[in-house]
Scaffold this active site. Structure first.
Site, PDB file in Angstrom:
ATOM      1  N   LYS A 678      -4.955   9.808 -11.199  1.00 50.08           N
ATOM      2  CA  LYS A 678      -5.107  10.615  -9.988  1.00 50.08           C
ATOM      3  C   LYS A 678      -4.287   9.976  -8.875  1.00 50.08           C
ATOM      4  CE  LYS A 678      -8.156  10.761  -6.486  1.00 50.08           C
ATOM      5  NZ  LYS A 678      -7.176  11.148  -5.489  1.00 50.08           N
ATOM      6  N   GLU A 759      -8.398  -3.272  -6.593  1.00 47.42           N
ATOM      7  CA  GLU A 759      -7.505  -3.989  -5.668  1.00 47.42           C
ATOM      8  C   GLU A 759      -7.602  -3.337  -4.303  1.00 47.42           C
ATOM      9  OE1 GLU A 759      -3.645  -5.007  -7.244  1.00 47.42           O
ATOM     10  OE2 GLU A 759      -4.344  -4.398  -9.217  1.00 47.42           O
ATOM     11  N   CYS A 793      -0.313  -3.311   1.556  1.00 49.73           N
ATOM     12  CA  CYS A 793      -1.560  -4.087   1.615  1.00 49.73           C
ATOM     13  C   CYS A 793      -1.237  -5.554   1.840  1.00 49.73           C
ATOM     14  CB  CYS A 793      -2.418  -3.885   0.373  1.00 49.73           C
ATOM     15  SG  CYS A 793      -1.463  -3.725  -1.114  1.00 49.73           S
ATOM     16  N   GLU A 889      -8.922  -4.443   8.804  1.00 49.28           N
ATOM     17  CA  GLU A 889      -7.602  -4.015   8.334  1.00 49.28           C
ATOM     18  C   GLU A 889      -7.174  -2.770   9.110  1.00 49.28           C
ATOM     19  OE1 GLU A 889      -5.331  -3.610   4.108  1.00 49.28           O
ATOM     20  OE2 GLU A 889      -7.229  -2.551   4.298  1.00 49.28           O
TER      21      GLU A 889
END
Ligand SMILES: Cc1cc2nc3c(=O)[nH]c(=O)nc-3n(C[C@H](O)[C@H](O)[C@H](O)COP(=O)(O)OP(=O)(O)OC[C@H]3O[C@@H](n4cnc5c(N)ncnc54)[C@H](O)[C@@H]3O)c2cc1C
Length: 1011
Positions: A678, A759, A793, A889
């Site tokens: 996906k 992750e 990231c 973040e």
């Protein structure tokens, strides 16, 4: 040719005779410096340490810091009594030895730097004038990281020009003939000093910025009767430099001005073609110009860089090849003397003698070309040439010690190089006969040059023995696919044409793929171009629960056969996919530019990573697929091997839309699992393209299924599904933790405990040590924080600066951020594009408001493109570790700067977040580097480089703490997460009789041949 060789020998011998009349050691400064250089030439390790120490010394402030570094670089390294005694002495009296060391290194630098400033250099130039030696002056400076730096440079060049013209008003030509060809004032200019955003992919932008800075300098030089030379730097800037030279000098104002020159580097394989092209241009322009022919000063840099990126290397590998090419270009220049004035920039007597001999053969007057040599080097050769009646010009760098270090280190390398002429002649007394041999002969002799060539012959642009044409290492190590090198016009053209083609098909509709069938649904999800949100890149069919169910069923049905398909067959599927990705590389990069706003090089790096994942995992699976005998015991055999887990559900993010999706899916497929993949809702078209690649590669129906749709609907459903055995997720912490938790619940009918590969994000930090190279620190930090708009990231979001160098870094960081090119990444050379969508745009703007309330807004870009989700690169200072800006973040171009007392506090702050993904340390202290390597909490720790840009196989990627479950994509152990280990033990003893030999495990039942 024979006659020419005899003449070269005759002339060379004459030069040597004159040189030997006034013998001089390789290094004119005697004493300690001589001895250090001699030791460097004997001991490679010492040379590395010495040059690194020289590099850092000018930026160290106090004596104690100097002594600490001295200790770290030289103690206990077995460099012999001289070094040991020096280090011991320095420790005993640091307040004396610190300044002495600095003084000595300054002395080294002074040997190669003609003056600190324009006033200072005049004394040198006057002395040379008395010796009948002319000059060209070059300005040394720190790396230009901002337009403020570049403007200052341009102003300094102008100043220098005025000063030189003023001071030399009454000087005449030393030879007194052909002086119209050789103005007294000669300035050497480096283009990279005049524009901070030079990008090889975008020569037009560089020219548009450089030309306005050069015109005033050229205009003034013309008024003053001076000469301007365009120096040549690294290969990345070569085409731009040539293009700019030709463009600006064809303008009406300059097209009849002869006093301009450019450098040609003979170590470049394409230099002959470039020179021919330049001469043709000169003939059309119909005005004389000059070329300084050199071999090239960046040999180590070019070879290392091309090896690292997997590029064809632009330089020759054999020293005699560069020498021979220098002679070919010499002849070309002299044969075209009617339009081009030649300057030979070499200290090599053979190269010089050849130019002399060939000029004579053509009957050229020796006053019509010149020899140029560097300040502080080869003094006796300069004197010999003057005595022979040749024109000699000295290249005189001017500048302070700190910015002069890069230049100094280049000269030290050149002087101590195994392959260099100067070392051979002046340090090793190689005979004149050897030194004057024809380089072509040496190439034939397989590269055994008198300068101890250690390379073996290589015909093309392949790297020398022990390495290959791409990123290489010893033979059993994976070789990465090369990045596209946008330095070439051909690559730029291909990318442009791919962008045009992909633009044609924007707005197309794409189906799901389930069990090998294309499935269309009524609902379509649009995917929007973030640079132009009114543009739809494509529509993806939206999967709902029924399609998700169908996909699980198809995957489940395909599993039995696929899991027992041979490893080789599965590996080959991935390799075919890699080949197709390679073939469609530009097209797929172009799709990424439109769909996720990636700049060209970032998009290409993503496709490269996808290719690498396929090939690397194919290799790894072949290794893991061989059942392995465990401990050998007589009478018993135990084989360890792996089974696939079942159905894998792969959920990927949009920021590496083909690489991460492809990496997780290919790992699933090659390990024998069947996969439902996906893509992110924001990168459906990229996901579709990847599915097309696998279909073309021949993935069997049901083995890989493609479902686009909403994570909250199909994602949640499949995570909880009893028939899904493994979930591979990369994305936000919020979703990741939900998956982790939900997958922990065992549902009725579930066969396996679900395995989750998770992750997530990061709050990555770079610490800048007090002795770091500030120019490099700025470059690495800016790229890590703002490359791809901070949406990796691995991106830098916390810059941790020690009190001691806080001001020095900030002074250059803000102007560097202010110089970044923000815009639509369809344009080559854009570094900061749009953020992914409106939601991200709003969220990041909200964070900027948080930042304003918590800390100090130190910088925010202005003048953004009028439409699109562009967020200005933003920097906050005064950020404290407990603030949201330092903990959460943000995933956008927002950088928080934290000031700390010392390295202890820096580590505490860096480690003090929930995350542990990437981290960086910029330092030149060997001890601090080792300490930080051991203590920085991150899955990927980077020293003296950016904290982004992991490469498959080289930097297995992934974090721990709240950054992930500790898996390493692109690493040797990654595939194990997709596998169940099994051990089969057989007692092979029959009535006390045990076979002596253990047979290979028969794996035909594991992977039956009929499949
Ligand atoms: C006046 C002047 C101006 C200069 N301006 C520039 C400039 O604008 N740009 C620039 O790049 N350089 C410039 N240089 C530096 C110049 O490139 C080096 O000084 C020069 O290469 C040294 O060559 P040489 O002929 O003196 O010595 P040599 O010892 O004969 O040659 C050394 C050179 O050979 C080449 N080489 C070394 N090992 C290998 C190998 N294994 N395979 C192939 N080639 C190898 C390298 O280019 C190396 O520098 C300039 C030099 C001078 C004298």
């Amino acid at each position: 040719m024979k006659a020419l060789q005899s003449e070269v020998e005759r002339r060379g011998s004459r030069i040597f005779e004159l040189v030997d009349k006034n013998p001089e050691a390789l290094f004119s400064k005697a004493g300690l410096y001589q001895r250090l250089m001699a030791l460097s030439m004997r001991d490679e390790q010492f040379k590395v340490q010495l040059f690194r120490f020289v590099d850092v010394l000018p930026s160290l402030r106090g004596s104690s810091e100097i002594i600490e570094h001295l200790n770290e670089y030289f103690s206990d390294n077995g460099f012999g009594p001289l070094v040991n005694a020096g280090v011991r002495l320095a420790r005993i009296v640091p307040w004396v030895s610190g300044p002495i060391l600095r003084w000595n290194v300054s002395g080294m630098a002074r040997q190669f730097i003609a003056g600190k400033n324009p006033d200072d250099v005049m004394a040198t130039l006057r002395k040379r004038r008395a010796q009948k030696i002319g000059f060209t002056v070059d300005l040394l400076g720190e790396a230009v990281v901002s337009e403020a730096d570049a403007d200052e440079y341009a102003a300094r060049y102008l100043d220098l020009l005025e000063k030189l013209a003023q001071e030399t008003k009454n000087w005449t030509d030393p030879l007194g003939k052909n002086s119209e060809l050789f103005p007294v004032v000669n300035l050497s200019v480096k283009l990279s000093a005049l524009y901070s955003q030079m990008n090889p992919a975008d020569p037009a932008d560089a020219i548009a910025h450089l030309a306005p800075k050069l015109r005033p300098l050229l205009r003034r030089a013309r008024e003053l009767g001076a000469f301007i030379n365009f120096d040549m730097e690294s290969y990345a800037h070569k085409n731009t430099t040539l293009e700019l030279f030709k463009t600006i000098l064809t303008e009406d104002e300059f097209k009849d001005w002869p006093h301009v020159g450019i450098v040609m580097q003979a170590y470049l394989r394409d230099s002959e073609a470039d020179l021919r092209d330049l001469i043709e241009w000169g003939r059309k322009r119909d005005t004389r110009f000059a070329v300084r022919l050199v071999k090239g000063a960046y040999w180590d840099y070019e070879t290392t860089k091309s090896l690292q990126n997997g590029w064809d290397c632009p330089v020759y590998f054999q020293k005699p090849q560069s020498d021979a090419n220098f002679e070919t270009l010499t002849r070309l220049l002299l044969e075209n003397e009617s339009i081009v004035t030649a300057a030979f920039g070499s200290h090599n007597v053979r190269s010089i003698a050849h130019a002399q001999a060939f000029a004579d053969q053509l009957g050229l007057d020796r006053g019509r070309f010149e020899f140029q040599l560097l300040y502080g080097m080869a003094g006796p050769i300069k004197r010999a040439l003057v005595e022979m009646g040749y024109r000699v010009r000295e290249y005189c760098p001017v500048g302070e010690l700190l910015p002069g270090m890069a230049y100094l280190v280049r000269r030290l390398l050149e002087n101590t190089s195994n392959e260099g002429f100067l070392r051979a002649k002046f340090a090793e007394n190689v005979s004149a006969k050897e030194l004057l041999r024809d380089p072509r002969e040496l190439i034939k002799l397989n590269g055994t040059s008198p300068m101890k060539s250690q390379t073996t012959i290589t015909t093309q642009n392949q790297h020398p023995q022990g390495s290959g044409p791409v990123d290489t290492a010893p033979d059993d190590v994976y070789r990465n696919s090369p990045l596209v090198n946008f330095v070439y016009k051909d690559s730029q053209d291909k990318m442009r044409s791919a962008l045009r083609e992909v633009r044609q098909r924007l707005g197309e509709k794409y189906p799901l793929v389930i069990g090998g069938e294309k499935v269309w649904t009524d609902e379509l999800t649009p995917s929007v171009n973030p640079s132009a949100p009114d543009e739809i890149v494509g529509y993806g069919s939206e999967a709902g629960i029924p399609e998700a169910e169908r996909a699980v069923k198809a995957a489940r049905e395909a599993f039995g056969k696929w899991s027992r398909t041979s490893v080789e067959e599965r590996a080959r599927l991935l390799e075919r996919a890699a080949d197709i990705l390679e073939r469609r590389r530009y097209e797929l990069s172009a799709v990424e530019v439109f769909e996720v706003g990636k700049p060209w090089n970032e998009a290409d790096a993503d496709i490269r990573e996808a290719i690498d994942f396929c090939r690397f995992y194919a290799e790894q699976m072949r290794r893991l697929g061989r059942p392995k005998l465990t401990q050998r015991v007589p009478g018993e055999e135990s084989y360890h091997h792996y089974w696939a887990r079942g159905v894998a559900f792969v959920i990927a993010p949009w920021n590496f839309p083909i690489a991460i999706l492809g990496g997780m899916a290919s790992a699933g497929v090659v390990t024998g699992n069947t996969v439902i993949m996906k893509p992110s809702e924001q990168s459906i078209v990229c996901g579709t393209m990847l599915m097309q690649v696998f279909e073309e590669a021949g993935v069997p129906p049901g083995v890989l299924n493609f479902l686009s749709g909403h994570g909250s609907v199909i994602g949640a459903h499949l995570v909880d599904h009893k028939d899904v055995d493994l979930i591979a997720f990369t994305g936000s912490r919020e979703v990741g933790l939900r998956i982790w938790e939900s997958a922990g619940i065992t549902r009725p009918g579930q066969r396996e405990l679900k395995r989750v590969i998770c992750e997530m994000g990061g709050k990555n930090a770079i610490i800048v040590d007090s002795d770091a190279d500030i120019g490099e620190a700025i470059g690495y930090s800016i790229y890590s924080a703002f490359g791809y708009q901070g949406q990796k990231c691995s991106a830098l979001s916390r810059l941790i600066l020690l009190e001691e160098n806080y001001d020095r870094v900030m002074e250059r960081l803000i102007p560097a951020a202010a110089s970044l090119r923000v815009g639509n990444p369809e344009e080559p050379g854009i570094m900061v594009g749009p953020v992914i969508d409106e939601a991200a745009y709003r969220r990041i703007l909200d964070y900027i408001e948080v930042g304003k309330s918590e800390a100090t807004l130190a910088y925010q870009a202005k003048d953004l493109p009028p439409k699109g989700y562009f967020i200005p690169p933003t920097i906050f200072t005064g950020v404290k570790p407990n603030m949201r800006m330092a903990r959460e973040e943000i995933f956008g171009p927002v950088l928080s700067v934290l000031k700390v007392r010392d390295l202890d506090e820096a580590l505490e702050v860096a480690n003090g977040t929930d995350y542990a993904l990437t981290a960086g340390f910029l330092s030149r202290s060997p001890d601090n580097i080792e300490r930080v390597k051991a203590q920085l909490q991150a899955g990927n720790v980077y020293i003296n480089r950016t904290c982004t840009g992991a490469i498959v196989g080289r930097h297995p990627f992934g974090g721990f703490k709240m950054s992930g479950s500790g898996t390493k994509a692109g690493g040797e152990d990654y595939l194990l997460n997709f596998l169940v280990p099994r051990v089969v033990t057989e007692n092979t003893t029959r009535h006390g009789f045990a076979p002596e030999q253990t047979p290979e495990y028969r794996d035909e039942f594991l992977w039956p041949k009929s499949h």
